[in-house]
Write a protein that holds these residues in place. Structure first.
Motif, mmCIF file in Angstrom:
data_model
loop_
_atom_site.group_PDB
_atom_site.id
_atom_site.type_symbol
_atom_site.label_atom_id
_atom_site.label_comp_id
_atom_site.label_asym_id
_atom_site.label_seq_id
_atom_site.Cartn_x
_atom_site.Cartn_y
_atom_site.Cartn_z
ATOM 1 N N GLU A 146 0.816 -1.207 0.000
ATOM 2 C CA GLU A 146 0.000 0.000 0.000
ATOM 3 C C GLU A 146 0.853 1.262 0.000
ATOM 4 O OE1 GLU A 146 -2.685 -0.182 3.244
ATOM 5 O OE2 GLU A 146 -3.837 -1.873 2.430
ATOM 6 N N GLU A 147 2.159 1.112 0.202
ATOM 7 C CA GLU A 147 3.042 2.267 0.245
ATOM 8 C C GLU A 147 3.819 2.401 -1.060
ATOM 9 O OE1 GLU A 147 5.497 1.853 3.652
ATOM 10 O OE2 GLU A 147 3.851 2.064 5.082
ATOM 11 N N GLU A 148 3.184 2.067 -2.136
ATOM 12 C CA GLU A 148 3.811 2.129 -3.456
ATOM 13 C C GLU A 148 4.223 3.565 -3.769
ATOM 14 O OE1 GLU A 148 1.210 0.885 -6.533
ATOM 15 O OE2 GLU A 148 2.838 0.051 -7.723
ATOM 16 N N GLU A 149 5.403 3.716 -4.389
ATOM 17 C CA GLU A 149 5.906 5.042 -4.716
ATOM 18 C C GLU A 149 5.030 5.715 -5.765
ATOM 19 O OE1 GLU A 149 8.351 6.758 -3.470
ATOM 20 O OE2 GLU A 149 8.960 5.215 -2.045
ATOM 21 N N GLN A 150 4.820 7.029 -5.594
ATOM 22 C CA GLN A 150 3.971 7.776 -6.506
ATOM 23 C C GLN A 150 4.523 7.756 -7.924
ATOM 24 O OE1 GLN A 150 1.068 9.034 -5.891
ATOM 25 N NE2 GLN A 150 0.762 9.879 -7.933
ATOM 26 N N GLY A 151 5.864 7.815 -8.065
ATOM 27 C CA GLY A 151 6.453 7.816 -9.395
ATOM 28 C C GLY A 151 6.131 6.555 -10.149
ATOM 29 N N GLU A 152 6.219 5.400 -9.498
ATOM 30 C CA GLU A 152 5.890 4.139 -10.149
ATOM 31 C C GLU A 152 4.419 4.093 -10.499
ATOM 32 O OE1 GLU A 152 6.052 -0.676 -9.241
ATOM 33 O OE2 GLU A 152 6.933 0.754 -7.829
ATOM 34 N N GLU A 153 3.583 4.675 -9.649
ATOM 35 C CA GLU A 153 2.142 4.721 -9.902
ATOM 36 C C GLU A 153 1.856 5.439 -11.215
ATOM 37 O OE1 GLU A 153 -1.852 3.970 -8.512
ATOM 38 O OE2 GLU A 153 0.079 3.329 -7.753
ATOM 39 N N GLU A 154 2.556 6.550 -11.457
ATOM 40 C CA GLU A 154 2.322 7.300 -12.677
ATOM 41 C C GLU A 154 2.768 6.515 -13.906
ATOM 42 O OE1 GLU A 154 0.676 10.053 -13.070
ATOM 43 O OE2 GLU A 154 0.271 10.132 -10.937
ATOM 44 N N ILE A 155 3.890 5.809 -13.795
ATOM 45 C CA ILE A 155 4.383 5.022 -14.929
ATOM 46 C C ILE A 155 3.379 3.950 -15.317
ATOM 47 C CG2 ILE A 155 6.168 3.388 -15.646
ATOM 48 C CD1 ILE A 155 8.145 4.968 -13.963
ATOM 49 N N ASN A 156 2.766 3.325 -14.313
ATOM 50 C CA ASN A 156 1.845 2.229 -14.564
ATOM 51 C C ASN A 156 0.545 2.688 -15.221
ATOM 52 O OD1 ASN A 156 3.535 0.262 -13.570
ATOM 53 N ND2 ASN A 156 2.753 0.430 -11.482
ATOM 54 N N LYS A 157 0.311 3.983 -15.253
ATOM 55 C CA LYS A 157 -0.941 4.485 -15.820
ATOM 56 C C LYS A 157 -0.817 4.848 -17.297
ATOM 57 C CE LYS A 157 -3.192 5.984 -11.567
ATOM 58 N NZ LYS A 157 -3.811 7.092 -10.819
ATOM 59 N N GLN A 158 0.221 4.350 -17.953
ATOM 60 C CA GLN A 158 0.318 4.557 -19.388
ATOM 61 C C GLN A 158 -0.751 3.722 -20.089
ATOM 62 O OE1 GLN A 158 4.274 4.181 -20.975
ATOM 63 N NE2 GLN A 158 5.198 4.800 -19.040
ATOM 64 N N VAL A 159 -1.090 4.172 -21.299
ATOM 65 C CA VAL A 159 -2.148 3.516 -22.053
ATOM 66 C C VAL A 159 -1.718 2.117 -22.496
ATOM 67 C CG1 VAL A 159 -3.421 3.591 -24.228
ATOM 68 C CG2 VAL A 159 -3.208 5.648 -22.845
ATOM 69 N N GLN A 160 -2.629 1.160 -22.349
ATOM 70 C CA GLN A 160 -2.386 -0.221 -22.774
ATOM 71 C C GLN A 160 -3.466 -0.634 -23.769
ATOM 72 O OE1 GLN A 160 -0.060 -2.580 -21.100
ATOM 73 N NE2 GLN A 160 -0.523 -4.015 -22.732
ATOM 74 N N ASN A 161 -3.057 -1.272 -24.848
ATOM 75 C CA ASN A 161 -3.983 -1.817 -25.816
ATOM 76 C C ASN A 161 -4.161 -3.305 -25.546
ATOM 77 O OD1 ASN A 161 -4.259 -3.506 -28.421
ATOM 78 N ND2 ASN A 161 -5.002 -1.512 -29.076
ATOM 79 N N TYR A 162 -5.388 -3.714 -25.181
ATOM 80 C CA TYR A 162 -5.698 -5.127 -24.960
ATOM 81 C C TYR A 162 -6.499 -5.612 -26.164
ATOM 82 C CZ TYR A 162 -4.438 -4.308 -20.055
ATOM 83 O OH TYR A 162 -3.775 -3.991 -18.903
ATOM 84 N N LYS A 163 -5.996 -6.657 -26.832
ATOM 85 C CA LYS A 163 -6.675 -7.136 -28.028
ATOM 86 C C LYS A 163 -6.834 -8.646 -27.963
ATOM 87 C CE LYS A 163 -3.655 -5.589 -30.979
ATOM 88 N NZ LYS A 163 -2.910 -5.356 -32.249
ATOM 89 N N ALA A 164 -7.787 -9.162 -28.745
ATOM 90 C CA ALA A 164 -8.000 -10.609 -28.807
ATOM 91 C C ALA A 164 -8.778 -10.958 -30.057
ATOM 92 C CB ALA A 164 -8.753 -11.107 -27.575
#
Length: 459
Positions: A339-357
């Motif tokens: 729960e104490e995840e770094e804010q910087g890593e949080e922002e990186i993880n919010k990049q756009v992802q394309n999920y396809k199938a």
């Protein structure tokens, strides 16, 4: 500073629609890592014999924690051969039943009444929890396929069927009562009750045990069994047909196509019944829709403001793409672990992802609220969707001539939100003359036409 912030963050949302199908713009993730797709092999067979089967899709939140709001929704598929019947049962769940293909007779029992309905493709009805019903395939040739969205009322995500016929896994539920209760209830000797309602007389127990395997097979057949033509004719008496006039009823079936499509052009049709239009869907807060996309066509990028949509591929093949956050499935798990995840890593993880199938008949995919999605048909594609949290849902298209929410952005904001000028943005938005559905490869077709014209000119 305000303008800089808007320029940095606002395009992220908008470009999810503009460059939706351009995988070079975002990272891409395909099945099996794609949590939004449930291939047809994710259905568990609950029952199967030579006459048909009943299958249950795995729990949505078992696939991923991002579906925790779907933990109380289950999807069942019923399939049977011509001239067969699913014998009477009731379930501790509300059902929304939709006929995918074939012709059926559905009989619904009440304490003081009985109603039978002739059902065909697209016919839909709500069966409240505890309703005893039985379903007949009345067709001479075609298999019957029915899809049920179940909402259990006892335990989240856990539903229990109670059978009057019984099978090798579950007895007739009347047999669960004691001898004294049954005798008093039916005012009949227990031996007669056992012989008529439950199983063979006790004196035949030894004989039954010697034929255990045969008996188990017989019990299996007591779920989906064959009917004679005469029995079907008897069950068809007084059966009502679904109203094709779009008249809403609190208890009778309705057809998804009775009101005409809400979106339609040469590339596809979109039919939908919402709680506002049908009282059966109001207390469950669910809409039901049916989408037909023609081969080589595209359901344009869009998202739902509140609804989570569970979509089943009824027929055909195609592709779907959904835009979310990068690794959002794993991100949810990491939040629980740390729960104490770094804010910087949080922002990186919010990049756009394309999920396809890739999509084929029997597959299921889930569209979370706010997640843009597009579907392309490689053959004629028929989809059935259940929308959870239907009330006040708004479907926002991100491309097309009509209902395009991006086109509503004011010119000064377009200048700040996009790399191009407002005039250039408008030119791109106005280039698509279709709405809701469109040609999936217009540029390739145009290039092909130009090349053909050039070759003819040279000749």
């Amino acid at each position: 500073m305000a303008a800089t912030t808007m320029k940095a963050s606002f395009p992220l949302l908008m470009l999810m629609g503009i460059s939706f199908l351009a995988s070079v713009c975002v990272s891409s993730r395909s099945d099996p890592q794609n949590p939004f797709i449930f291939k047809s092999n994710k259905f568990q067979t609950l029952f199967e014999n030579e006459n048909g089967h009943i299958r249950l899709l795995q729990k949505f939140d078992q696939r991923s924690k991002i579906f925790e709001n779907l933990q109380n929704y289950r999807l069942l598929e019923y399939k049977s051969k011509p001239h067969t019947i699913f014998l009477p049962q009731h379930t501790d769940a509300d059902y929304i039943l939709v006929v995918l293909s074939g012709k059926a007779i559905l009989t619904v029992l009440k304490p003081d009444d009985r109603n039978s309905f002739n059902l065909e493709r697209g016919d839909t009805i709500k069966l409240p929890a505890g309703t005893i019903a039985y379903l007949v395939n009345r067709d001479d040739n075609e298999e019957l396929r029915v899809l049920d969205l179940a909402i259990p009322v006892n335990r989240p995500g856990q539903l229990q069927s109670f059978l009057l016929s019984g099978n090798q896994n579950q007895q007739n539920y009347l047999s669960g009562f004691s001898k004294n209760i049954l005798e008093a209830s039916f005012n009949t000797d227990y031996e007669e009750i056992e012989k008529v309602l439950l199983e063979e007389h006790e004196k035949e127990t030894q004989h039954r045990r010697s034929l255990k395997d045969k008996r188990q097979q017989s019990q299996e057949e007591n779920v989906i069994v064959k009917l004679s033509r005469g029995q079907i004719e008897e069950l068809s008496k007084n059966a009502k047909s679904t109203s094709k006039k779009g008249v809403s009823s609190e208890s009778e079936p309705f057809n998804l196509r009775s009101r005409g499509p809400i979106y339609s052009n040469e590339f596809g049709k979109f039919f939908e019944i919402t709680p506002e239009k049908n009282p059966q869907l109001q207390d469950l807060d669910i809409f039901v829709n049916s989408v037909e996309i023609k081969e080589g066509s595209l359901l344009l990028p869009h998202y739902n403001s509140r609804a989570i949509v569970i979509v089943t591929v009824n027929e055909g093949k195609g592709d779907f793409e959904l835009v979310g956050q990068r690794n959002e499935n794993q991100q949810e798990q990491r939040k629980e672990d740390d729960e104490e995840e770094e804010q910087g890593e949080e922002e990186i993880n919010k990049q756009v992802q394309n999920y396809k199938a890739k999509l084929s008949s029997g597959d299921v995919f889930v569209i979370l609220a706010g997640h843009p999605v597009a579907v392309k048909a490689s053959s004629n594609l028929d989809l059935l969707g259940f929308g959870i949290n239907a009330e006040n849902n708004q479907r926002n298209f991100l491309a097309g001539d009509e209902d395009n929410v991006i086109s509503q952005i004011q010119r000064p904001v377009k200048e700040l939100a996009f790399p191009g000028s407002a005039q250039e943005v408008d030119r791109i938005l106005e280039n698509q003359k279709q709405s809701h559905f469109a040609d999936a490869q217009p540029q390739q077709r145009e290039r092909g036409s130009r090349e053909t014209r050039d070759r003819l000119s040279s000749v």
